[in-house]
Design an enzyme around this catalytic site. Structure first.
Site, PDB file in Angstrom:
ATOM      1  N   ILE A  77       0.877  -1.168   0.000  1.00 40.40           N
ATOM      2  CA  ILE A  77       0.000   0.000   0.000  1.00 40.40           C
ATOM      3  C   ILE A  77       0.912   1.215   0.000  1.00 40.40           C
ATOM      4  O   ILE A  77       1.879   1.268   0.762  1.00 40.40           O
ATOM      5  CB  ILE A  77      -0.985  -0.007   1.193  1.00 40.40           C
ATOM      6  CG1 ILE A  77      -1.983   1.144   1.092  1.00 40.40           C
ATOM      7  CG2 ILE A  77      -0.263  -0.036   2.509  1.00 40.40           C
ATOM      8  CD1 ILE A  77      -3.171   1.010   2.043  1.00 40.40           C
ATOM      9  N   ALA A  78       0.654   2.145  -0.890  1.00 41.66           N
ATOM     10  CA  ALA A  78       1.491   3.339  -0.986  1.00 41.66           C
ATOM     11  C   ALA A  78       0.650   4.524  -1.443  1.00 41.66           C
ATOM     12  O   ALA A  78      -0.220   4.387  -2.307  1.00 41.66           O
ATOM     13  CB  ALA A  78       2.642   3.116  -1.967  1.00 41.66           C
ATOM     14  N   VAL A  79       0.953   5.681  -0.865  1.00 39.24           N
ATOM     15  CA  VAL A  79       0.270   6.931  -1.206  1.00 39.24           C
ATOM     16  C   VAL A  79       1.339   8.006  -1.347  1.00 39.24           C
ATOM     17  O   VAL A  79       2.258   8.095  -0.520  1.00 39.24           O
ATOM     18  CB  VAL A  79      -0.739   7.330  -0.109  1.00 39.24           C
ATOM     19  CG1 VAL A  79      -1.389   8.672  -0.422  1.00 39.24           C
ATOM     20  CG2 VAL A  79      -1.802   6.235   0.057  1.00 39.24           C
ATOM     21  N   GLU A 111       2.961  -7.092   6.815  1.00 40.47           N
ATOM     22  CA  GLU A 111       4.220  -6.719   7.431  1.00 40.47           C
ATOM     23  C   GLU A 111       4.368  -5.206   7.262  1.00 40.47           C
ATOM     24  O   GLU A 111       3.995  -4.658   6.233  1.00 40.47           O
ATOM     25  CB  GLU A 111       5.427  -7.384   6.746  1.00 40.47           C
ATOM     26  CG  GLU A 111       5.502  -8.871   6.915  1.00 40.47           C
ATOM     27  CD  GLU A 111       4.817  -9.622   5.783  1.00 40.47           C
ATOM     28  OE1 GLU A 111       4.553  -9.018   4.731  1.00 40.47           O
ATOM     29  OE2 GLU A 111       4.526 -10.813   5.962  1.00 40.47           O
ATOM     30  N   ASN A 116       8.513   2.649  10.785  1.00 35.01           N
ATOM     31  CA  ASN A 116       7.438   3.428  10.174  1.00 35.01           C
ATOM     32  C   ASN A 116       6.232   3.524  11.121  1.00 35.01           C
ATOM     33  O   ASN A 116       5.177   2.927  10.874  1.00 35.01           O
ATOM     34  CB  ASN A 116       7.024   2.796   8.837  1.00 35.01           C
ATOM     35  CG  ASN A 116       6.092   3.683   8.038  1.00 35.01           C
ATOM     36  OD1 ASN A 116       5.561   4.668   8.535  1.00 35.01           O
ATOM     37  ND2 ASN A 116       5.879   3.324   6.784  1.00 35.01           N
ATOM     38  N   TYR A 123      -2.555   1.067  10.696  1.00 33.30           N
ATOM     39  CA  TYR A 123      -3.019  -0.314  10.740  1.00 33.30           C
ATOM     40  C   TYR A 123      -3.718  -0.615  12.061  1.00 33.30           C
ATOM     41  O   TYR A 123      -4.740  -1.310  12.083  1.00 33.30           O
ATOM     42  CB  TYR A 123      -1.864  -1.286  10.501  1.00 33.30           C
ATOM     43  CG  TYR A 123      -1.201  -1.112   9.146  1.00 33.30           C
ATOM     44  CD1 TYR A 123      -1.943  -0.839   8.001  1.00 33.30           C
ATOM     45  CD2 TYR A 123       0.175  -1.203   9.013  1.00 33.30           C
ATOM     46  CE1 TYR A 123      -1.342  -0.667   6.763  1.00 33.30           C
ATOM     47  CE2 TYR A 123       0.790  -1.045   7.776  1.00 33.30           C
ATOM     48  CZ  TYR A 123       0.028  -0.777   6.663  1.00 33.30           C
ATOM     49  OH  TYR A 123       0.622  -0.614   5.447  1.00 33.30           O
TER      50      TYR A 123
END
Length: 162
Positions: A77-79, A111, A116, A123
């Site tokens: 997942i990346a933004v 994971e 971070n 999460y």
């Protein structure tokens, strides 16, 4: 699907150039290769579900899920940095969890880098709990925290063992 001006749609091979730019920007030390993402898309929709998030005509994030049997895993997942904390990550995670449930998963795993805390906090807001630690999991030697979210039993599953 829309949330906070975010439109989600299934990722296609045509999205790979912009997705790879986001990947390399977000994960400069351990970015996936284009071949890895192509391989993920090749298993879509059989065992994979990848979506991109758009604001207007611009792709600003993406996420992927692997699902088999009663288990699902958030693959990525990346933004983009300038779109974080604006509902994009929430929309992506909502979509992955909904797809996991639709496919009959009872647990979703992931994971996250131990260095971070913002991602870990996101999460946890979604109900993920820490499960364990994978030492030196990432290419730069950073540990990974494993997390799980229980979605509940499948219909007709009384929770008994086989």
């Amino acid at each position: 699907m829309r949330q906070a001006g975010v439109a989600l749609r299934q990722m296609t091979h045509e999205d790979l150039p912009v997705v790879m730019d986001i990947e390399r920007t977000t994960f400069p030390v351990d970015a996936w290769t284009e071949a890895m993402l192509r391989g993920e898309l090749a298993d879509q929709p059989r065992t994979r579900h990848y979506v991109v998030a758009q604001v207007g005509d611009r792709v600003v994030g993406y996420a992927g899920l692997a699902a088999a049997g009663d288990q699902a895993d958030v693959q990525t997942i990346a933004v983009l940095a300038d779109h974080r904390r604006a509902g994009v990550g929430t929309a992506l995670m909502d979509a992955l969890l909904a797809e996991a449930a639709r496919r009959g998963a009872v647990s979703v795993f992931l994971e996250v880098r131990a260095d971070n805390p913002p991602a870990q906090a996101m999460y946890e807001r979604f109900g993920f709990r820490r499960l364990g630690l994978r030492r030196r999991y990432y290419d730069d030697g950073t540990d990974a925290i494993t997390m799980v979210k229980d979605l509940g039993p499948r219909d007709g599953d009384l929770g008994g063992g086989a």
